[in-house]
Design a protein around this motif. Structure first.
Motif, PDB file in Angstrom:
ATOM      1  N   MET A   1       0.793  -1.224   0.000  1.00  0.00           N
ATOM      2  CA  MET A   1       0.000   0.000   0.000  1.00  0.00           C
ATOM      3  C   MET A   1       0.825   1.274   0.000  1.00  0.00           C
ATOM      4  SD  MET A   1      -2.985  -1.164   2.686  1.00  0.00           S
ATOM      5  CE  MET A   1      -3.712   0.478   2.742  1.00  0.00           C
ATOM      6  N   LEU A   2       2.000   1.258   0.612  1.00  0.00           N
ATOM      7  CA  LEU A   2       2.747   2.496   0.808  1.00  0.00           C
ATOM      8  C   LEU A   2       3.082   3.225  -0.493  1.00  0.00           C
ATOM      9  CD1 LEU A   2       4.007   4.464   2.799  1.00  0.00           C
ATOM     10  CD2 LEU A   2       6.106   3.097   2.726  1.00  0.00           C
ATOM     11  N   PRO A   3       3.533   2.555  -1.557  1.00  0.00           N
ATOM     12  CA  PRO A   3       3.909   3.315  -2.749  1.00  0.00           C
ATOM     13  C   PRO A   3       2.809   4.218  -3.298  1.00  0.00           C
ATOM     14  CG  PRO A   3       4.769   1.091  -2.905  1.00  0.00           C
ATOM     15  CD  PRO A   3       3.864   1.117  -1.705  1.00  0.00           C
ATOM     16  N   SER A   4       1.574   3.746  -3.335  1.00  0.00           N
ATOM     17  CA  SER A   4       0.498   4.582  -3.871  1.00  0.00           C
ATOM     18  C   SER A   4       0.137   5.714  -2.919  1.00  0.00           C
ATOM     19  CB  SER A   4      -0.737   3.734  -4.181  1.00  0.00           C
ATOM     20  OG  SER A   4      -1.273   3.168  -3.003  1.00  0.00           O
ATOM     21  N   TRP A   5       0.432   5.543  -1.637  1.00  0.00           N
ATOM     22  CA  TRP A   5       0.231   6.641  -0.693  1.00  0.00           C
ATOM     23  C   TRP A   5       1.349   7.671  -0.800  1.00  0.00           C
ATOM     24  CZ3 TRP A   5      -3.500   7.753   3.156  1.00  0.00           C
ATOM     25  CH2 TRP A   5      -4.569   6.859   3.215  1.00  0.00           C
ATOM     26  N   ARG A   6       2.539   7.220  -1.147  1.00  0.00           N
ATOM     27  CA  ARG A   6       3.656   8.149  -1.297  1.00  0.00           C
ATOM     28  C   ARG A   6       3.566   8.936  -2.609  1.00  0.00           C
ATOM     29  NH1 ARG A   6       6.291  10.112   2.496  1.00  0.00           N
ATOM     30  NH2 ARG A   6       7.953  10.568   1.004  1.00  0.00           N
ATOM     31  N   ASP A   7       3.145   8.275  -3.677  1.00  0.00           N
ATOM     32  CA  ASP A   7       3.022   8.930  -4.981  1.00  0.00           C
ATOM     33  C   ASP A   7       1.573   9.349  -5.190  1.00  0.00           C
ATOM     34  OD1 ASP A   7       3.050   9.778  -7.583  1.00  0.00           O
ATOM     35  OD2 ASP A   7       3.221   7.770  -8.445  1.00  0.00           O
ATOM     36  N   GLN A   8       1.291  10.616  -4.996  1.00  0.00           N
ATOM     37  CA  GLN A   8      -0.078  11.108  -5.118  1.00  0.00           C
ATOM     38  C   GLN A   8      -0.238  12.011  -6.344  1.00  0.00           C
ATOM     39  OE1 GLN A   8      -2.323  11.906  -1.673  1.00  0.00           O
ATOM     40  NE2 GLN A   8      -1.077  10.640  -0.332  1.00  0.00           N
ATOM     41  N   THR A   9       0.477  11.649  -7.395  1.00  0.00           N
ATOM     42  CA  THR A   9       0.432  12.418  -8.635  1.00  0.00           C
ATOM     43  C   THR A   9      -0.963  12.392  -9.253  1.00  0.00           C
ATOM     44  OG1 THR A   9       2.730  11.766  -9.056  1.00  0.00           O
ATOM     45  CG2 THR A   9       1.513  12.733 -10.890  1.00  0.00           C
ATOM     46  N   ASP A  10      -1.585  11.228  -9.249  1.00  0.00           N
ATOM     47  CA  ASP A  10      -2.855  11.058  -9.953  1.00  0.00           C
ATOM     48  C   ASP A  10      -4.060  11.006  -9.033  1.00  0.00           C
ATOM     49  OD1 ASP A  10      -1.545  10.665 -12.595  1.00  0.00           O
ATOM     50  OD2 ASP A  10      -0.698   8.920 -11.567  1.00  0.00           O
ATOM     51  N   ARG A  11      -3.887  10.466  -7.837  1.00  0.00           N
ATOM     52  CA  ARG A  11      -4.947  10.436  -6.836  1.00  0.00           C
ATOM     53  C   ARG A  11      -4.386  10.915  -5.511  1.00  0.00           C
ATOM     54  NH1 ARG A  11      -9.662   8.027  -8.203  1.00  0.00           N
ATOM     55  NH2 ARG A  11     -10.314   8.038  -6.016  1.00  0.00           N
ATOM     56  N   SER A  12      -5.188  11.660  -4.773  1.00  0.00           N
ATOM     57  CA  SER A  12      -4.788  12.117  -3.438  1.00  0.00           C
ATOM     58  C   SER A  12      -5.392  11.188  -2.394  1.00  0.00           C
ATOM     59  CB  SER A  12      -5.263  13.550  -3.198  1.00  0.00           C
ATOM     60  OG  SER A  12      -4.582  14.451  -4.043  1.00  0.00           O
ATOM     61  N   GLN A  13      -4.566  10.740  -1.467  1.00  0.00           N
ATOM     62  CA  GLN A  13      -5.007   9.855  -0.393  1.00  0.00           C
ATOM     63  C   GLN A  13      -4.790  10.570   0.935  1.00  0.00           C
ATOM     64  OE1 GLN A  13      -5.957   6.470  -1.347  1.00  0.00           O
ATOM     65  NE2 GLN A  13      -4.170   5.577  -2.316  1.00  0.00           N
ATOM     66  N   ARG A  14      -5.841  10.673   1.696  1.00  0.00           N
ATOM     67  CA  ARG A  14      -5.766  11.294   3.024  1.00  0.00           C
ATOM     68  C   ARG A  14      -6.199  10.265   4.057  1.00  0.00           C
ATOM     69  NH1 ARG A  14      -7.488  14.826  -0.771  1.00  0.00           N
ATOM     70  NH2 ARG A  14      -6.599  16.946  -0.775  1.00  0.00           N
ATOM     71  N   GLY A  15      -5.456  10.180   5.148  1.00  0.00           N
ATOM     72  CA  GLY A  15      -5.777   9.219   6.186  1.00  0.00           C
ATOM     73  C   GLY A  15      -6.045   9.896   7.509  1.00  0.00           C
ATOM     74  N   PHE A  16      -6.806   9.200   8.374  1.00  0.00           N
ATOM     75  CA  PHE A  16      -7.183   9.734   9.672  1.00  0.00           C
ATOM     76  C   PHE A  16      -7.109   8.605  10.693  1.00  0.00           C
ATOM     77  CE2 PHE A  16      -9.468  11.609   6.161  1.00  0.00           C
ATOM     78  CZ  PHE A  16      -9.118  12.951   6.270  1.00  0.00           C
TER      79      PHE A  16
ATOM     80  N   ALA B   1      -9.406   5.826   9.020  1.00  0.00           N
ATOM     81  CA  ALA B   1     -10.237   6.081   7.852  1.00  0.00           C
ATOM     82  C   ALA B   1      -9.356   6.645   6.754  1.00  0.00           C
ATOM     83  CB  ALA B   1     -11.373   7.048   8.177  1.00  0.00           C
ATOM     84  N   TYR B   2      -9.852   6.546   5.520  1.00  0.00           N
ATOM     85  CA  TYR B   2      -9.125   7.172   4.415  1.00  0.00           C
ATOM     86  C   TYR B   2     -10.126   7.865   3.500  1.00  0.00           C
ATOM     87  CZ  TYR B   2     -10.700   3.471   1.249  1.00  0.00           C
ATOM     88  OH  TYR B   2     -11.478   2.625   0.490  1.00  0.00           O
ATOM     89  N   LEU B   3      -9.628   8.827   2.743  1.00  0.00           N
ATOM     90  CA  LEU B   3     -10.398   9.507   1.709  1.00  0.00           C
ATOM     91  C   LEU B   3      -9.522   9.583   0.467  1.00  0.00           C
ATOM     92  CD1 LEU B   3     -13.128  11.097   1.256  1.00  0.00           C
ATOM     93  CD2 LEU B   3     -11.748  13.165   1.565  1.00  0.00           C
ATOM     94  N   SER B   4     -10.019   9.051  -0.638  1.00  0.00           N
ATOM     95  CA  SER B   4      -9.263   9.000  -1.884  1.00  0.00           C
ATOM     96  C   SER B   4     -10.004   9.790  -2.951  1.00  0.00           C
ATOM     97  CB  SER B   4      -9.085   7.545  -2.333  1.00  0.00           C
ATOM     98  OG  SER B   4      -8.391   7.469  -3.572  1.00  0.00           O
ATOM     99  N   THR B   5      -9.297  10.691  -3.623  1.00  0.00           N
ATOM    100  CA  THR B   5      -9.925  11.537  -4.636  1.00  0.00           C
ATOM    101  C   THR B   5      -9.030  11.635  -5.866  1.00  0.00           C
ATOM    102  OG1 THR B   5      -8.949  13.496  -3.587  1.00  0.00           O
ATOM    103  CG2 THR B   5     -11.223  12.951  -3.005  1.00  0.00           C
ATOM    104  N   ALA B   6      -9.660  11.617  -7.035  1.00  0.00           N
ATOM    105  CA  ALA B   6      -8.918  11.839  -8.274  1.00  0.00           C
ATOM    106  C   ALA B   6      -8.478  13.301  -8.329  1.00  0.00           C
ATOM    107  CB  ALA B   6      -9.788  11.496  -9.475  1.00  0.00           C
ATOM    108  N   ASN B   7      -7.297  13.544  -8.880  1.00  0.00           N
ATOM    109  CA  ASN B   7      -6.769  14.902  -8.943  1.00  0.00           C
ATOM    110  C   ASN B   7      -7.250  15.683 -10.161  1.00  0.00           C
ATOM    111  OD1 ASN B   7      -5.382  14.451  -6.578  1.00  0.00           O
ATOM    112  ND2 ASN B   7      -3.436  13.957  -7.586  1.00  0.00           N
ATOM    113  N   ASP B   8      -7.993  15.039 -11.053  1.00  0.00           N
ATOM    114  CA  ASP B   8      -8.526  15.735 -12.222  1.00  0.00           C
ATOM    115  C   ASP B   8      -9.451  16.863 -11.781  1.00  0.00           C
ATOM    116  OD1 ASP B   8     -10.651  16.127 -14.454  1.00  0.00           O
ATOM    117  OD2 ASP B   8      -9.026  15.039 -15.454  1.00  0.00           O
TER     118      ASP B   8
END
Length: 358
Positions: free
Chosen positions: A50-65, A77-84
């Motif tokens: 899981m860590l690589p996609s959390w570190r690279d947030q070029t295309d999607r932003s991942q926020r955790g709580f 919890a997490y919130l994932s959003t497309a950066n478009d």
């Protein structure tokens, strides 16, 4: 009652960093909840994956709580959003230690996630819940009318907070401990039916340079060509550079991914694909990621071709994996027909939920 506090997740640079405790806890709590809700242990993820996609947030932003109670981490919890810039939806997940449900942890996390989604200008929030293959006295039917799932504590939370169950997906497994005779037979028949207009192209990541643009195109069609009920699915831009980032994140997470695709010979376009992936433990469960036949090339048995071709290829790549796990919408009868013909059987279910934000 003990005070519940919610803090932002620190995404560590490395898993052995001093600040990685929250990330490890989020993964562990999520895996325990997945096993309890689905009734199987096939769906666990590792922090390494899981860590690589959390570190690279070029295309999607991942926020955790992270939720704390009496000094202990009791939920995440997490919130994932497309950066478009045109994206309007968000995907979230709530994970709570089973002993701490009902004391306010899950509600506090949900309210935090929704508040952040609103602050980001999102107009809808979606979430996926896991459910056992067995029934109980409270079965939930989605808006599509296809399938049903047994109620869980998490589905009760979403229902109480005005989320609508929009879709049910079936999780199916295929044991890999015997001969793959059915896949061989189905592949021969489907290839003959499709004819010379199509040919199979296969590779193991990283994607060869000359295939990246075509691979990007068929991945992007997952947002528009896969049954999704009334879920607000944002179209996402994929190009060759994003494929390179995608491949790197997979490799950096210790995973191995095989792609079988179908090329339309006269145009050179990739028009169908199937992905199989396994973690660093090559004796673990194999997961199917994307499978798609683009709309304009359906009816040619290309779904059977990519599934069977990749399955037979996988036997050489990961011979010690015990089974393949995949998810498909209950209304996607053509793909479920293919699965069943090869030998897949139901193992659990998932529910797709959505809330419109005022």
């Amino acid at each position: 009652m003990s005070e519940i506090t919610i803090t932002d997740l620190v995404v560590p640079e490395r898993l052995d960093s001093p600040d990685a405790a929250g990330f490890h806890a989020m993964v562990a709590i999520g895996n325990r909840q997945a096993e309890e809700d689905a009734g199987i242990d096939d769906l666990a993820e590792t922090a390494e994956e899981m860590l690589p996609s959390w570190r690279d947030q070029t295309d999607r932003s991942q926020r955790g709580f992270i939720a704390h109670r009496d000094g202990d981490i009791v939920g995440a919890a997490y919130l994932s959003t497309a950066n478009d810039a045109e994206a309007t939806s968000a995907e979230m997940g709530i994970m709570v230690e089973s002993a701490c449900w009902g004391v306010g942890v899950e509600q506090a996390l949900l309210e935090r996630v929704e508040r952040v989604a609103r602050d980001l200008g999102r107009t809808s929030v979606q979430s996926w819940t896991l459910h056992p293959a067995t029934s109980n006295e409270r079965m939930l039917t989605p808006a599509t009318g296809w399938g049903s799932v047994a109620a869980t504590a998490l589905s009760d939370l979403l229902t109480a907070n005005d989320y609508v169950l929009e879709q049910v997906e079936r999780n199916s497994i295929l044991p890999l401990d015997g001969p793959l005779t059915l896949a061989e037979e189905k592949l021969r028949a489907a290839t003959a039916f499709a004819g010379d207009d199509y040919r199979v192209v296969s590779w193991t990541l990283p994607t060869p340079e000359h295939l990246r643009a075509g691979y990007a195109d068929v991945i992007s069609r997952m947002a528009t060509d896969v049954p999704s009920g009334d879920l607000d699915i944002d179209a996402e831009v994929w190009d060759a550079d994003r494929v390179v980032r995608h491949d790197k994140n997979i490799a950096d997470g210790g995973q191995l991914l095989s792609v079988a695709a179908v090329e339309h010979v006269s145009t050179g376009r990739l028009v169908a694909f199937n992905e199989l992936v396994i973690g660093s433990d090559r004796t673990g469960v194999t997961h199917q990621f994307g499978t798609l036949v683009v709309k304009e090339h359906r009816g040619k048995r290309l779904g059977t071709i990519v599934k069977c071709a990749n399955l037979l290829r996988w036997r050489e790549i990961a011979p010690d994996s015990p089974r393949i796990s995949t998810f498909n919408a209950e209304e996607n009868r053509p793909m479920l027909d293919i699965n069943e013909a090869i030998g897949f059987v139901p193992a659990s279910f998932a529910g797709g939920w959505q809330k419109k934000l005022a």
